[in-house]
Design a protein around this motif. Structure first.
Motif, PDB file in Angstrom:
ATOM      1  N   LEU A   1       0.938  -0.963   0.297  1.00  0.00           N
ATOM      2  CA  LEU A   1       0.091   0.166  -0.183  1.00  0.00           C
ATOM      3  C   LEU A   1       1.337   1.198  -0.641  1.00  0.00           C
ATOM      4  O   LEU A   1       0.345   2.278  -0.334  1.00  0.00           O
ATOM      5  CB  LEU A   1      -0.932   0.251   1.342  1.00  0.00           C
TER       6      LEU A   1
ATOM      7  N   HIS B   1      -7.485   1.148  -5.043  1.00  0.00           N
ATOM      8  CA  HIS B   1      -8.618  -0.551  -5.140  1.00  0.00           C
ATOM      9  C   HIS B   1      -8.071  -1.149  -6.779  1.00  0.00           C
ATOM     10  O   HIS B   1      -8.276  -2.347  -6.041  1.00  0.00           O
ATOM     11  CB  HIS B   1      -9.575   0.418  -5.343  1.00  0.00           C
TER      12      HIS B   1
ATOM     13  N   THR C   1      -5.498  -3.053  -5.347  1.00  0.00           N
ATOM     14  CA  THR C   1      -5.743  -3.989  -4.510  1.00  0.00           C
ATOM     15  C   THR C   1      -6.578  -5.485  -5.116  1.00  0.00           C
ATOM     16  O   THR C   1      -6.354  -6.831  -4.700  1.00  0.00           O
ATOM     17  CB  THR C   1      -7.079  -3.894  -2.948  1.00  0.00           C
TER      18      THR C   1
ATOM     19  N   ALA D   1     -13.024  -4.453  -4.621  1.00  0.00           N
ATOM     20  CA  ALA D   1     -11.936  -4.092  -3.373  1.00  0.00           C
ATOM     21  C   ALA D   1     -12.136  -2.567  -3.644  1.00  0.00           C
ATOM     22  O   ALA D   1     -11.415  -3.008  -2.166  1.00  0.00           O
ATOM     23  CB  ALA D   1     -10.704  -4.149  -5.024  1.00  0.00           C
TER      24      ALA D   1
ATOM     25  N   ASN E   1     -11.550  -2.989   0.652  1.00  0.00           N
ATOM     26  CA  ASN E   1     -10.591  -1.690   1.788  1.00  0.00           C
ATOM     27  C   ASN E   1     -11.277  -0.767   3.002  1.00  0.00           C
ATOM     28  O   ASN E   1     -10.226  -0.762   3.398  1.00  0.00           O
ATOM     29  CB  ASN E   1     -10.010  -0.732   0.057  1.00  0.00           C
TER      30      ASN E   1
ATOM     31  N   TYR F   1      -7.987 -11.273   1.748  1.00  0.00           N
ATOM     32  CA  TYR F   1      -7.164 -10.137   2.276  1.00  0.00           C
ATOM     33  C   TYR F   1      -5.937 -10.127   2.238  1.00  0.00           C
ATOM     34  O   TYR F   1      -4.983 -10.055   2.520  1.00  0.00           O
ATOM     35  CB  TYR F   1      -8.593  -9.174   1.702  1.00  0.00           C
TER      36      TYR F   1
END
Length: 935
Positions: A729, A740, A743, A763, A767, A797
């Motif tokens: 990240l 996004h 991810t 996603a 998130n 995740y």
């Protein structure tokens, strides 16, 4: 001693004392072993004070403390659901319960509890026995269930409010004599104890029925005589339920006891036993105080816990002077007012409060002001109280006599309130500042006891003056309803007689001053001085300026939207009726439940208290993952709420003088530091749907001006990346990637150039959901997908970003050990429920995980707002609104770019120099004629 005439038995409701003590104090642990003892400390203080005040004509000759024992009583045998709704006892309170029993015994007071019976039944039995023996009884409690015992030598005493409750007090509470209280309670029921009562009948209606027909049996026998059809049918249909309810609320005054009032004679404590217990608990100040009262040398007590030291004393240290509201003076002449102002200037501080005709600072009128210079020394300055029934020369209502003319008083007060050398002390100063600003007075500098409490005790309790007074001063304030009433008969404060207004207003200033003296020294010891001095206190005048500026809202646009929403609702209703195969009232939970669970046989149907199916949003969201009809109902409800809450209601909030809407921000509204918005609430305008986003079209710029929106981009995800150290990240944010999409690529192994909007949307939901500790159930609702699939997304995740799980586990462990979490800027957020069990445990855990992230984001935008007025001072611009991570400005055309450049620099640098984030803060900007176009 044989109990009889001339004797006075005091019966203390021990459970009420315990819970009062527990909720009144911040967490307190014993240093030697870390055991929680805050409730015990408060309980001992309350007991000691009560005993110390035992003198005069109402003094006790006999005394006992009565406790509940266990949770199962004969009432549970009558009705299994009795008290089923009550929350579990907080985990940190549970081990303190036996210690409070030991405390009572250490004070040499009889400690009474009996299996199978509530404390109220034991109190009822002892009260009857004492009354029959010819003595008097005082029940030390404010519990409404005990009011049925009042009369015939039995009174109640509310120790928190220092108020006796006699027969007249019961009539004021219930509208009937004490003998009929059980009948009123049987009809009205009690949601706290889960007493069912008669559906739809409250205390007022119950009192009317009982006063007209008599006891429950008579009322039920004559139910056919009741004129109102709905009320009549309710009594007929629920007769047995009402009889059961009376059995539940009727106290048993014939409990078999192996003792009586004779055995409860007041006894002096044994110094060794009492001081030994207090020493064991490590209550240094209380031990010293009681030793002095007993005339013995105090024993050596180990160092107290840090929390106790933070207050400089034991919890609930007695106030320096007694509260005597009738002793406050009324200032009716300029000479006396000048003397008070001079004294305030000489000492450099004064507590100050305003009394007004309403709660809307933009429309209310000033009625009077109160001042306090020392504990117990307060005064009220009436300015605009009306004379009862008199008119002035111009046909308006005349003012009551004995008031200083408003202009003269304000001229004198202005010099004091604007004097930079005099500190003004208030509770919720922002309100008073706005009232005074409309009169041309700038109140500064100031301290605010509400904000001090919020900085130290966020997450523990509310921060209103009445709450703080009870918790930290042990004093119950005069209720405003005693002066102005309630409901349709409520009056405004200018119609309250001055002799009644003086004690109330003076008390406000006196309490505020004492709270300030109590809180001010604690800020440094609690390590929240920076939070209070750098964020909370300077933010208040910024918010006041924003609120007074308001924002223009176009009434015609709202009206058109209301019409469009009505059409949308009608179209959705048609689709819902087609799916259901019949017409029904979509707004009726009862009819909707019958369609979903009886006709369509969908799972999850549960009956509520009224017997109808419950159809709250969470039930429909679960069903929406499987069926179209509940999805459409949710859509219908969303549009209906937009219409009723915004396009219809916002029109009523347009100020007729300014043509603008003036929301009020509550700084202490959320434990994490997020601002709340009220009257109207502009924080909750939905922006995830097209209809919700359209609401913002009604917020428009004045002619020749433009609205500018600046919004932090994904600030909470950025903070998570920093705090949790998630390198993927961090890298994405540093490189300006679509977080996004990144991810989604990580989770679903989809190359960025093949990303679809649907995959990215999922996603994005994950998130943001993970930050709030979302479950598989919650994500399934958000995405309207099966729960198994949603849980698979969450599991994947955490596999791809393991640092997030580590952060969550570490944060929960810290919260459990310390009872709090903190933001990057030192804001303390207490987590009192973190060790709870049952349904609360999951909520407390999620809140603890989210608080450092959301709280840090809130701190950053607070810091930006505090710096903003000085930064944009030279620009023709005004900051109008704050909504979550967004600031909205109004600026003259041609100055938009300059404002955006300046404001963006302030916002993107708001964390520094205190915190240097590993990822950049990015602010998106937009502009337009209305809010929707600007965002």
């Amino acid at each position: 001693m044989s109990f009889g005439k001339g004797h006075h038995l005091h019966l203390i409701d021990g459970s009420a004392f315990i819970f009062r003590a527990y909720h009144a104090l911040p967490p307190l642990t014993r240093r030697s072993d870390g055991a929680p003892v805050g409730a015990v400390a408060g309980f001992c203080n309350m007991l000691q004070r009560y005993i110390a005040a035992n003198e005069g004509p109402d003094a006790a000759t006999h005394l006992a403390v009565i406790f509940d024992k266990g949770s199962h009583t004969f009432r549970n045998d009558l009705y299994e659901a009795y008290k089923a709704n009550r929350e579990e006892m907080p985990e940190e309170l549970r081990p303190q319960i036996p210690l409070t029993r030991r405390a009572v015994e250490a004070f040499n007071i009889p400690c009474i509890e009996l299996e199978g019976f509530e404390a109220d039944d034991i109190i009822a039995t002892l009260a009857r026995q004492a009354r029959e023996a010819g003595g008097r009884v005082t029940i030390v409690s404010s519990d409404k269930d005990l009011m049925q015992l009042v009369g015939g030598g039995v009174e109640m005493f509310d120790a928190m409010k220092n108020r006796r409750i006699d027969v007249d007090g019961v009539r004021e509470k219930f509208g009937v004599d004490p003998a009929r209280v059980v009948d009123v309670q049987a009809l009205a029921g009690d949601s706290v104890d889960n007493v069912p009562g008669a559906p739809g009948i409250g205390v007022k209606t119950a009192a009317l029925l009982v006063n007209e027909f008599g006891d429950i049996e008579t009322l039920l026998a004559r139910a056919e005589e009741i004129k109102q059809p709905k009320r009549r049918q309710t009594l007929i249909d629920h007769a047995e339920q009402i009889r059961l309810s009376k059995s539940l609320v009727q106290l048993d005054d014939n409990v078999t006891l192996d003792f009586g009032p004779d055995d409860l004679e007041l006894r002096e404590p044994d110094p060794d036993a009492l001081l030994g217990f207090l020493t064991e608990m490590e209550f240094r100040t209380l031990t010293r105080r009681i030793a002095e009262a007993l005339g013995v040398e105090p024993p050596v007590v180990p160092d107290v816990a840090p929390q106790e030291e933070a207050g400089g004393d034991d919890p609930e240290t007695p106030a320096p002077a007694p509260f005597e509201p009738q002793a406050y003076i009324c200032i009716r002449d300029m000479g006396t007012l000048a003397d008070w102002i001079a004294r305030a200037r000489a000492q450099g501080w004064v507590a100050f409060d305003t009394e007004t005709t309403g709660l809307d600072e933009m429309r209310c009128e000033l009625v009077g002001v109160s001042l306090a210079l020392a504990p117990g020394e307060a005064a009220y300055v009436p300015l605009a109280h009306k004379a009862d029934g008199a008119d002035d020369l111009f046909g308006g209502e005349a003012l009551a006599e004995g008031q200083i003319p408003m202009e003269e008083a304000l001229a004198a007060l202005r010099d004091l309130l604007e004097d930079d050398a005099v500190l003004k002390i208030g509770q919720n100063v922002k309100y008073d500042a706005k009232v005074l600003a409309r009169l041309g007075i700038r109140m500064a500098p100031f301290d605010d006891t509400l904000l001090m409490s919020y900085a130290m005790y966020s997450g523990l309790h509310g921060h209103g003056m009445d709450t703080l007074s009870e918790r930290y001063l042990g004093h119950g304030c005069i209720p405003i309803k005693e002066l102005i009433g309630s409901g349709k008969s409520q009056i405004t404060f200018d119609r309250v007689p001055i002799d009644k207004a003086t004690p109330y207003a003076g008390e406000d200033a006196d309490v505020t001053l004492r709270l300030w003296q109590h809180f001010k020294p604690q800020l440094h010891a609690a390590h929240v001085t920076r939070v209070y001095e750098r964020m909370e206190r300077p933010l208040a005048p910024v918010l006041a300026r924003m609120e007074m500026a308001g924002v223009r809202v176009d009434r015609d646009t709202l009206s058109r939207m209301s019409g469009a929403f009505s059409q949308k609702m009608a179209a959705l209703e048609a689709e819902i009726h087609e799916l259901a195969g019949e017409r029904f009232n979509v707004g009726s939970p009862k009819q909707l439940g019958e369609i979903l669970f009886d006709k369509m046989s969908l799972p999850g149907g549960k009956h509520g208290k009224t017997g109808a199916y419950a159809t709250p949003a969470d039930v429909l969201e679960d069903l929406a993952t499987e069926h179209e009809l509940p999805r459409k109902v949710l859509d219908w409800r969303a549009v209906s709420k937009l219409k009723s809450t915004y396009t219809d209601a916002l029109q009523e909030h347009i100020n007729p003088e300014t043509g603008r809407v003036h929301t009020s921000y509550v700084q202490s509204g959320a434990a994490t530091g997020r601002l709340a918005s009220t009257d109207p609430n502009l924080q909750n305008i939905p922006i995830r749907t097209e209809e919700g986003r359209r609401i913002r079209e009604a917020f428009v710029a004045e002619e020749g001006k433009v609205l500018v929106s600046l919004d932090y981009s994904q600030i909470e995800l950025r903070i998570l990346a920093h705090i949790a150290g998630i390198e993927q990240l961090r890298t994405a944010f540093r490189e300006g990637q679509d977080i996004h999409a990144m991810t989604a690529s990580e989770m679903f192994d989809v190359p960025l150039d093949e990303m679809t909007p649907e995959i990215r949307r999922r996603a994005k939901a994950i998130n943001f959901g993970v930050i709030y500790g979302i479950s598989g159930f919650g994500l399934a609702r958000n995405l309207r997908i099966p729960r198994g699939e949603a849980q698979g997304f969450i599991d994947r995740y955490f596999e791809r970003f393991p640092g997030i799980r580590d952060y969550m586990d570490d944060t929960v462990a810290f919260a459990r050990e310390h009872g709090r979490v903190e933001t990057l800027f030192g804001r303390v957020i207490h987590t009192p429920e973190i060790n709870a069990r049952g349904p609360r445990a999951g909520f407390a855990r999620r809140a603890a995980i989210n608080a450092p992230i959301q709280g840090t984001a809130a701190d950053i935008i607070r810091r930006a707002m505090v710096r903003m007025p000085a930064a944009i001072e030279g620009l023709p611009a005004e900051m109008l609104l704050q909504v979550h991570d967004e600031l909205l400005f109004e600026v003259e055309q041609g100055a938009e770019d300059a404002l955006i450049s300046t404001a963006r620099e302030v916002m993107e640098g708001a964390a520094e120099p205190v915190v240097k984030l590993d990822v950049p803060l990015v602010v998106d900007a937009g502009q337009g004629a209305n809010w929707a176009a600007a965002h």
